[in-house]
Design an enzyme around this catalytic site. Sequence first.
Site, PDB file in Angstrom:
ATOM      1  N   GLU A 164     -67.202 -39.899  10.568  1.00  0.00           N
ATOM      2  CA  GLU A 164     -66.982 -39.534   9.070  1.00  0.00           C
ATOM      3  C   GLU A 164     -65.808 -40.573   8.566  1.00  0.00           C
ATOM      4  O   GLU A 164     -64.794 -39.848   7.738  1.00  0.00           O
ATOM      5  CB  GLU A 164     -66.383 -37.935   9.234  1.00  0.00           C
ATOM      6  N   GLU A 269     -76.047 -33.996  15.210  1.00  0.00           N
ATOM      7  CA  GLU A 269     -75.343 -32.523  15.148  1.00  0.00           C
ATOM      8  C   GLU A 269     -76.269 -31.576  14.233  1.00  0.00           C
ATOM      9  O   GLU A 269     -75.712 -30.840  13.245  1.00  0.00           O
ATOM     10  CB  GLU A 269     -74.245 -32.541  14.434  1.00  0.00           C
TER      11      GLU A 269
HETATM   12  O1  9MR Z   1     -68.254 -27.428  16.019  1.00  0.00           O
HETATM   13  C1  9MR Z   1     -67.092 -27.793  16.041  1.00  0.00           C
HETATM   14  C2  9MR Z   1     -65.980 -26.737  15.829  1.00  0.00           C
HETATM   15  O2  9MR Z   1     -66.189 -25.626  16.730  1.00  0.00           O
HETATM   16  C3  9MR Z   1     -64.608 -27.162  15.663  1.00  0.00           C
HETATM   17  O3  9MR Z   1     -63.976 -26.271  15.404  1.00  0.00           O
HETATM   18  C4  9MR Z   1     -64.712 -28.462  14.474  1.00  0.00           C
HETATM   19  C5  9MR Z   1     -63.453 -29.052  14.416  1.00  0.00           C
HETATM   20  O4  9MR Z   1     -62.988 -29.652  15.468  1.00  0.00           O
HETATM   21  O5  9MR Z   1     -65.497 -29.298  14.663  1.00  0.00           O
HETATM   22  C6  9MR Z   1     -66.809 -28.788  14.638  1.00  0.00           C
HETATM   23  O6  9MR Z   1     -67.702 -29.983  15.051  1.00  0.00           O
HETATM   24  C7  9MR Z   1     -67.800 -30.834  14.234  1.00  0.00           C
HETATM   25  C8  9MR Z   1     -67.939 -32.334  14.794  1.00  0.00           C
HETATM   26  O7  9MR Z   1     -67.010 -32.608  15.699  1.00  0.00           O
HETATM   27  C9  9MR Z   1     -67.979 -33.542  13.712  1.00  0.00           C
HETATM   28  N1  9MR Z   1     -68.824 -33.027  12.814  1.00  0.00           N
HETATM   29  C10 9MR Z   1     -68.780 -31.894  11.884  1.00  0.00           C
HETATM   30  C11 9MR Z   1     -68.924 -30.825  12.881  1.00  0.00           C
HETATM   31  C12 9MR Z   1     -68.693 -29.207  12.189  1.00  0.00           C
HETATM   32  O8  9MR Z   1     -67.495 -29.246  11.604  1.00  0.00           O
END
Ligand code: 9MR
Length: 377
Positions: A164, A269
């Site tokens: 990102e 994802e």
């Molecule tokens: O699904 C993840 C969630 O449980 C966490 O709280 C969050 C913050 O760490 O991250 C989510 O996963 C993210 C991923 O690591 C990167 N792309 C966006 C995803 C959704 O926010």
Amino acid sequence: MKGKKLLLIMVAGAALCACATRTSQAVVKEEPTLKSVLGDKFLIGVAMNTFQSSGRDTNGVNIVKKHFNAIVAENCMKCQTIHPQEDRYNFRQADEFVKFGEDNGLTVTGHCLIWHSQLAPWFCVDKDGNNVSPEVLKQRMKDHIMTVVGRYKGRIKGWDVVNEAIMENGSYRNSKFYQILGEEFIPLAFQYAHEADPDAELYYNDYNMHFKGKRDAVVKLVNDMKARGLRVDAVGMQGHVGMNYPDLADFEQSIVAFASTGAKVMITEWDMSALPEVNRTANIADTVAFRKALNPYPVSLPDSVSEKWNKRMAEFMNLFVKHSDVISRVTAWGVSDGDSWKNGFPVRGRKDYALLFDRDYQPKPFVKDLLEKSITK
Ligand code: 9MR
């Protein structure tokens, strides 16, 4: 004469038996699974939470083992968890996750090395909270990457190296990494990751990849890194999609554009919120109505919405299959609806229906169709 007759009967009997065995073998077909149906197209993966990789969520674990051939850590390899202080790493959950993958013969992806979010607070600043110098940040990135990637060398197929970093309009995100090191922080991260495990695949991963600005900037980034001799194996399109966005045509254009760099494409994802986008400018004077608008299906998803959701998910899956020559993995961001981050974002505590399996661990209709079609094929 009698002997001949007996021999004939025995031969005929044996033939009949053989025939029956063959017939029953043809009838008893193995139950189709996502990996049996899609395995010749791309890896089919899933993000695991620690409740699953530790084995406590047995229902979730059963789905992972049955349907998927690849896993990624939803949270436990993020900087704030795995490297909370400069001189302290916490590998317990990550070790458990990697071992789960090995024990079950799954392809393991590491997520993620350099990300502005969920970054340990110490990483980019000094004791007084001021940004560290470029040299210090480079050294910290190098130490972090060498230690984390090095620990799992040869056991992890590939890493989301940078996550990102580019905005929808194509500009660089104004993260601390960018403020301190400029654009160079991305190639540096790839270089360190390659040094740490020369055999590991390396990915750039981002969301909203259907935007033209972001698409063009990521294509340029990958081409520039490859021209410098850096290893970039795939572009990860996160694929957090909604009922009304993005246009499939835009998404497809990005798949084609990323593949034009020579790197593979991964849907990293995948999930689809079934809820309307949040309109915070709605009439908030009516609090009850507003709450209901934010959390419209607190009990179950109405059939009409479910049908639309399943149809659109099937369209995405068809698109992935259509481009399976360049797509090397499709990963769902969670096992079952109850696990999804979408239940907490952008509004905490609402109930969403974003994943391939429902809260009772049953496959959604579009998944069932996919599995059943493989039987009638
Ligand atoms: O699904 C993840 C969630 O449980 C966490 O709280 C969050 C913050 O760490 O991250 C989510 O996963 C993210 C991923 O690591 C990167 N792309 C966006 C995803 C959704 O926010």
